[in-house]
Write a protein that holds these residues in place. Structure first.
Motif, PDB file in Angstrom:
ATOM      1  N   GLN A 138       0.825  -1.206   0.000  1.00  0.00           N
ATOM      2  CA  GLN A 138       0.000   0.000   0.000  1.00  0.00           C
ATOM      3  C   GLN A 138       0.863   1.262   0.000  1.00  0.00           C
ATOM      4  O   GLN A 138       0.569   2.229  -0.710  1.00  0.00           O
ATOM      5  CB  GLN A 138      -0.929   0.004   1.216  1.00  0.00           C
ATOM      6  CG  GLN A 138      -2.049  -1.020   1.143  1.00  0.00           C
ATOM      7  CD  GLN A 138      -2.993  -0.766  -0.017  1.00  0.00           C
ATOM      8  OE1 GLN A 138      -3.304   0.370  -0.351  1.00  0.00           O
ATOM      9  NE2 GLN A 138      -3.457  -1.848  -0.637  1.00  0.00           N
ATOM     10  N   ALA A 139       1.935   1.232   0.782  1.00  0.00           N
ATOM     11  CA  ALA A 139       2.839   2.385   0.801  1.00  0.00           C
ATOM     12  C   ALA A 139       3.484   2.598  -0.563  1.00  0.00           C
ATOM     13  O   ALA A 139       3.648   3.738  -1.025  1.00  0.00           O
ATOM     14  CB  ALA A 139       3.915   2.188   1.873  1.00  0.00           C
ATOM     15  N   ALA A 140       3.856   1.504  -1.238  1.00  0.00           N
ATOM     16  CA  ALA A 140       4.446   1.616  -2.573  1.00  0.00           C
ATOM     17  C   ALA A 140       3.440   2.179  -3.565  1.00  0.00           C
ATOM     18  O   ALA A 140       3.797   2.999  -4.425  1.00  0.00           O
ATOM     19  CB  ALA A 140       4.938   0.250  -3.038  1.00  0.00           C
ATOM     20  N   MET A 141       2.191   1.780  -3.446  1.00  0.00           N
ATOM     21  CA  MET A 141       1.163   2.278  -4.351  1.00  0.00           C
ATOM     22  C   MET A 141       0.952   3.777  -4.178  1.00  0.00           C
ATOM     23  O   MET A 141       0.778   4.526  -5.145  1.00  0.00           O
ATOM     24  CB  MET A 141      -0.152   1.529  -4.123  1.00  0.00           C
ATOM     25  CG  MET A 141      -1.261   1.902  -5.098  1.00  0.00           C
ATOM     26  SD  MET A 141      -2.764   0.941  -4.806  1.00  0.00           S
ATOM     27  CE  MET A 141      -2.135  -0.731  -5.070  1.00  0.00           C
ATOM     28  N   ILE A 142       0.986   4.229  -2.929  1.00  0.00           N
ATOM     29  CA  ILE A 142       0.808   5.656  -2.654  1.00  0.00           C
ATOM     30  C   ILE A 142       2.009   6.456  -3.142  1.00  0.00           C
ATOM     31  O   ILE A 142       1.871   7.501  -3.792  1.00  0.00           O
ATOM     32  CB  ILE A 142       0.587   5.885  -1.144  1.00  0.00           C
ATOM     33  CG1 ILE A 142      -0.732   5.258  -0.706  1.00  0.00           C
ATOM     34  CG2 ILE A 142       0.594   7.374  -0.817  1.00  0.00           C
ATOM     35  CD1 ILE A 142      -0.950   5.276   0.799  1.00  0.00           C
ATOM     36  N   SER A 143       3.207   5.964  -2.867  1.00  0.00           N
ATOM     37  CA  SER A 143       4.415   6.724  -3.222  1.00  0.00           C
ATOM     38  C   SER A 143       4.623   6.803  -4.719  1.00  0.00           C
ATOM     39  O   SER A 143       5.126   7.817  -5.222  1.00  0.00           O
ATOM     40  CB  SER A 143       5.640   6.103  -2.553  1.00  0.00           C
ATOM     41  OG  SER A 143       5.859   4.780  -3.017  1.00  0.00           O
ATOM     42  N   VAL A 144       4.258   5.757  -5.469  1.00  0.00           N
ATOM     43  CA  VAL A 144       4.454   5.791  -6.918  1.00  0.00           C
ATOM     44  C   VAL A 144       3.500   6.781  -7.578  1.00  0.00           C
ATOM     45  O   VAL A 144       3.740   7.229  -8.706  1.00  0.00           O
ATOM     46  CB  VAL A 144       4.268   4.373  -7.517  1.00  0.00           C
ATOM     47  CG1 VAL A 144       2.798   4.013  -7.664  1.00  0.00           C
ATOM     48  CG2 VAL A 144       4.985   4.252  -8.861  1.00  0.00           C
ATOM     49  N   SER A 145       2.421   7.123  -6.864  1.00  0.00           N
ATOM     50  CA  SER A 145       1.457   8.078  -7.405  1.00  0.00           C
ATOM     51  C   SER A 145       1.773   9.521  -7.032  1.00  0.00           C
ATOM     52  O   SER A 145       1.097  10.443  -7.518  1.00  0.00           O
ATOM     53  CB  SER A 145       0.046   7.724  -6.911  1.00  0.00           C
ATOM     54  OG  SER A 145      -0.287   6.381  -7.221  1.00  0.00           O
ATOM     55  N   ALA A 146       2.748   9.726  -6.174  1.00  0.00           N
ATOM     56  CA  ALA A 146       3.065  11.071  -5.691  1.00  0.00           C
ATOM     57  C   ALA A 146       4.039  11.763  -6.652  1.00  0.00           C
ATOM     58  O   ALA A 146       5.128  11.252  -6.887  1.00  0.00           O
ATOM     59  CB  ALA A 146       3.667  11.011  -4.297  1.00  0.00           C
ATOM     60  N   PRO A 147       3.675  12.924  -7.216  1.00  0.00           N
ATOM     61  CA  PRO A 147       4.596  13.648  -8.104  1.00  0.00           C
ATOM     62  C   PRO A 147       5.848  14.094  -7.349  1.00  0.00           C
ATOM     63  O   PRO A 147       5.779  14.492  -6.183  1.00  0.00           O
ATOM     64  CB  PRO A 147       3.765  14.858  -8.558  1.00  0.00           C
ATOM     65  CG  PRO A 147       2.347  14.501  -8.276  1.00  0.00           C
ATOM     66  CD  PRO A 147       2.379  13.598  -7.088  1.00  0.00           C
ATOM     67  N   SER A 148       6.990  14.022  -8.012  1.00  0.00           N
ATOM     68  CA  SER A 148       8.256  14.350  -7.347  1.00  0.00           C
ATOM     69  C   SER A 148       8.285  15.796  -6.877  1.00  0.00           C
ATOM     70  O   SER A 148       8.798  16.094  -5.794  1.00  0.00           O
ATOM     71  CB  SER A 148       9.420  14.083  -8.304  1.00  0.00           C
ATOM     72  OG  SER A 148       9.487  12.717  -8.645  1.00  0.00           O
ATOM     73  N   PHE A 149       7.721  16.716  -7.677  1.00  0.00           N
ATOM     74  CA  PHE A 149       7.764  18.122  -7.279  1.00  0.00           C
ATOM     75  C   PHE A 149       6.900  18.379  -6.051  1.00  0.00           C
ATOM     76  O   PHE A 149       7.258  19.190  -5.188  1.00  0.00           O
ATOM     77  CB  PHE A 149       7.331  19.019  -8.441  1.00  0.00           C
ATOM     78  CG  PHE A 149       5.858  18.985  -8.751  1.00  0.00           C
ATOM     79  CD1 PHE A 149       4.986  19.869  -8.131  1.00  0.00           C
ATOM     80  CD2 PHE A 149       5.351  18.076  -9.660  1.00  0.00           C
ATOM     81  CE1 PHE A 149       3.622  19.841  -8.409  1.00  0.00           C
ATOM     82  CE2 PHE A 149       3.999  18.043  -9.954  1.00  0.00           C
ATOM     83  CZ  PHE A 149       3.128  18.925  -9.322  1.00  0.00           C
ATOM     84  N   ALA A 150       5.771  17.645  -5.940  1.00  0.00           N
ATOM     85  CA  ALA A 150       4.911  17.812  -4.768  1.00  0.00           C
ATOM     86  C   ALA A 150       5.589  17.265  -3.517  1.00  0.00           C
ATOM     87  O   ALA A 150       5.540  17.886  -2.446  1.00  0.00           O
ATOM     88  CB  ALA A 150       3.569  17.120  -4.998  1.00  0.00           C
ATOM     89  N   VAL A 151       6.235  16.107  -3.666  1.00  0.00           N
ATOM     90  CA  VAL A 151       6.992  15.547  -2.538  1.00  0.00           C
ATOM     91  C   VAL A 151       8.126  16.490  -2.154  1.00  0.00           C
ATOM     92  O   VAL A 151       8.396  16.704  -0.963  1.00  0.00           O
ATOM     93  CB  VAL A 151       7.549  14.162  -2.901  1.00  0.00           C
ATOM     94  CG1 VAL A 151       8.425  13.625  -1.771  1.00  0.00           C
ATOM     95  CG2 VAL A 151       6.412  13.184  -3.178  1.00  0.00           C
ATOM     96  N   GLY A 152       8.785  17.063  -3.154  1.00  0.00           N
ATOM     97  CA  GLY A 152       9.871  18.004  -2.883  1.00  0.00           C
ATOM     98  C   GLY A 152       9.410  19.226  -2.111  1.00  0.00           C
ATOM     99  O   GLY A 152      10.074  19.660  -1.157  1.00  0.00           O
ATOM    100  N   ILE A 153       8.284  19.792  -2.499  1.00  0.00           N
ATOM    101  CA  ILE A 153       7.747  20.958  -1.793  1.00  0.00           C
ATOM    102  C   ILE A 153       7.406  20.599  -0.346  1.00  0.00           C
ATOM    103  O   ILE A 153       7.682  21.365   0.592  1.00  0.00           O
ATOM    104  CB  ILE A 153       6.505  21.500  -2.532  1.00  0.00           C
ATOM    105  CG1 ILE A 153       6.918  22.079  -3.886  1.00  0.00           C
ATOM    106  CG2 ILE A 153       5.800  22.568  -1.688  1.00  0.00           C
ATOM    107  CD1 ILE A 153       5.758  22.492  -4.752  1.00  0.00           C
ATOM    108  N   LEU A 154       6.827  19.417  -0.160  1.00  0.00           N
ATOM    109  CA  LEU A 154       6.492  18.972   1.199  1.00  0.00           C
ATOM    110  C   LEU A 154       7.755  18.803   2.039  1.00  0.00           C
ATOM    111  O   LEU A 154       7.792  19.214   3.211  1.00  0.00           O
ATOM    112  CB  LEU A 154       5.723  17.650   1.132  1.00  0.00           C
ATOM    113  CG  LEU A 154       5.330  17.026   2.477  1.00  0.00           C
ATOM    114  CD1 LEU A 154       4.386  17.956   3.237  1.00  0.00           C
ATOM    115  CD2 LEU A 154       4.664  15.669   2.253  1.00  0.00           C
TER     116      LEU A 154
END
Length: 319
Positions: A138-154
């Motif tokens: 489940q964690a892998a499914m969530i992380s693969v859907s997260a855009p890199s720029f959004a993760v970077g901003i967070l």
């Protein structure tokens, strides 16, 4: 031995052909773009008659298209990618100045991805259907859907803004300062990549763990650690190598967005700036270098299969 040589030569020939085809597509951007090619090459410079004539002469725009492409490809093969229209700097020189930080970002991202992704994938595969497997999947499914720029901003908000643990932007001055500046970009870039490695590794481990020789090894009373490393992990390497090659290619593409997010002076930010300023020679040069790097990564991945399983050279690509 002969089959191995044929396999390697075939891969080299295929990569060379693909790179030439891709380079033709890159160069054709100038011809396919609407408007006068001279105006495109001018970018934001003033369009005086003298400048227009100089641009036309510099890029041989009066020659037939295929002649222009051949001249560009010949020069590119000799590491001459032209000059920036805006700065006058050689494109090859600009790329050389920026390539180091992109390579460092890619190396750190790759290390984080493999160190985290492989153990998690193995654990999920060995505990198939259990709580650990469900949580990791489940964690892998969530992380693969997260855009890199959004993760970077967070990450910037949390670790640079609120906690003030790491720097938010820039490439640092080298050494440990450079490493500190690369941790957040590498973490943002590796989020989706880790999920990819987890999925590849989990699938491979599940397939290998159900083989008869694994059951026989357990029946002989071999230690679980020996079964894990000598049998399961070793026979799961081909899919893991595939994942590693995909990760490296993903890093090259994802660096464009991540470097812009963290203001890293690498190839990605150079490409973004060149596109914004309509500096077409730089766009062509950086795109060609990125494409060549991805082709090289794929070639090295194919050759790595031979080291893991030499039968591939005889039977063909077993992926």
């Amino acid at each position: 031995m002969r089959s191995t040589i044929r396999y390697v030569l075939g891969r080299l020939a295929g990569a060379a052909i693909l790179l030439v085809v891709y380079s033709f597509g890159i160069y054709s951007l100038l011809a396919l773009a609407p408007g006068d090619p001279v105006r495109l090459l001018l970018g934001t410079l003033p369009a005086t008659p003298e400048t227009l004539e100089a641009i036309r002469a510099l890029y041989n725009l009066d020659d037939p298209f295929l002649t222009q492409y051949w001249n560009w490809l010949y020069n590119a093969a000799h590491f001459d990618l032209g000059q920036s229209v805006l700065t006058g700097q050689g494109v090859s020189s600009a790329i050389a100045e920026r390539a180091g930080i992109t390579a460092q970002l890619g190396a750190l991202t790759f290390a984080i991805t493999m160190i985290v992704g492989i153990p998690l994938g193995m654990a999920a595969g060995l505990k198939r259907g259990r709580l650990l497997d469900r949580v990791v999947s489940q964690a892998a499914m969530i992380s693969v859907s997260a855009p890199s720029f959004a993760v970077g901003i967070l990450l910037i908000i949390v670790f640079a803004g609120q906690l003030n643990w790491l720097p938010a932007i820039g490439g640092g001055s080298g050494g440990m300062d450079r490493l500190a500046h690369l941790i957040l970009p590498a973490a943002a870039l590796s989020t989706a990549a880790i999920a990819l490695v987890v999925r590849y590794t989990r699938t491979a481990v599940i397939e290998v763990a159900g083989q008869d020789y694994i059951v026989a090894a357990r029946a002989r009373g071999l230690k679980p650690s020996r079964i894990l490393f000598a049998y399961v992990l070793r026979n799961s390497l081909v899919p893991v190598i595939t994942a590693a090659g995909v990760v490296l290619s993903f890093v090259m593409v994802g660096a464009v967005v991540v470097e812009a997010t963290f203001a890293l002076p690498g190839l990605g930010s150079l490409l973004v700036t060149a596109v914004q300023q309509k500096d077409l020679p730089v766009v062509q040069g950086v795109t060609l270098v990125m494409a060549a790097t991805i082709f090289l990564i794929n070639l090295l991945t194919d050759l790595a299969y031979l080291f893991v399983d030499p039968r591939i050279a005889v039977n063909g690509d077993s992926r």
